[in-house]
Enzyme design. Sequence first.
Site, PDB file in Angstrom:
ATOM      1  CB  CYS A  14      -4.482  -3.453  -6.125  1.00 21.29           C
ATOM      2  SG  CYS A  14      -3.658  -4.864  -6.034  1.00 21.29           S
ATOM      3  CG  HIS A  15      -8.685  -6.903  -3.922  1.00 24.44           C
ATOM      4  ND1 HIS A  15      -7.355  -7.121  -3.458  1.00 24.44           N
ATOM      5  CD2 HIS A  15      -9.841  -7.066  -3.261  1.00 24.44           C
ATOM      6  CE1 HIS A  15      -7.924  -7.529  -2.206  1.00 24.44           C
ATOM      7  NE2 HIS A  15      -9.412  -7.311  -1.859  1.00 24.44           N
ATOM      8  CG  ASN A  24      -2.079  15.539  -8.509  1.00 24.02           C
ATOM      9  OD1 ASN A  24      -2.141  16.496  -8.168  1.00 24.02           O
ATOM     10  ND2 ASN A  24      -0.967  14.897  -9.101  1.00 24.02           N
TER      11      ASN A  24
END
Length: 86
Positions: free
Chosen positions: A53-54, A32
Amino acid sequence: MKSFSDKVRDIVRKIPKGRTMTYKEVARKAGNPNAARAVGAVMRMNYDESIPCHRVIASDGGMRGYNRGGEARKRQRLIEEGALRA
DNA sequence: TAGTTGACCGGAA
DNA sequence: ATTCCGGCCAACT
């Protein structure tokens, strides 16, 4: 069929060291292109150390928030990996 | 089922 | 370059 959040986590985990990906890019890989917001939502809910995630940053090259350490810590970590201002 | 929220993005002022 | 506004998506209440 894996959920969108599951794909996002898998993709973020596959991000190589020294490389940063924007939420939009991750969203596009997840299927998406416009779900950058959902990607951020997944990062916020997820607290797994296995997921870098960093390495996921905003399209501006900056960051909106971080779960532990803070934005400055995140930026410092990216520079340390050579992903930022190498 | 519907309404609200949020680690976003792109364009306009 | 900075600030404001609308739009898209997934999860939560």
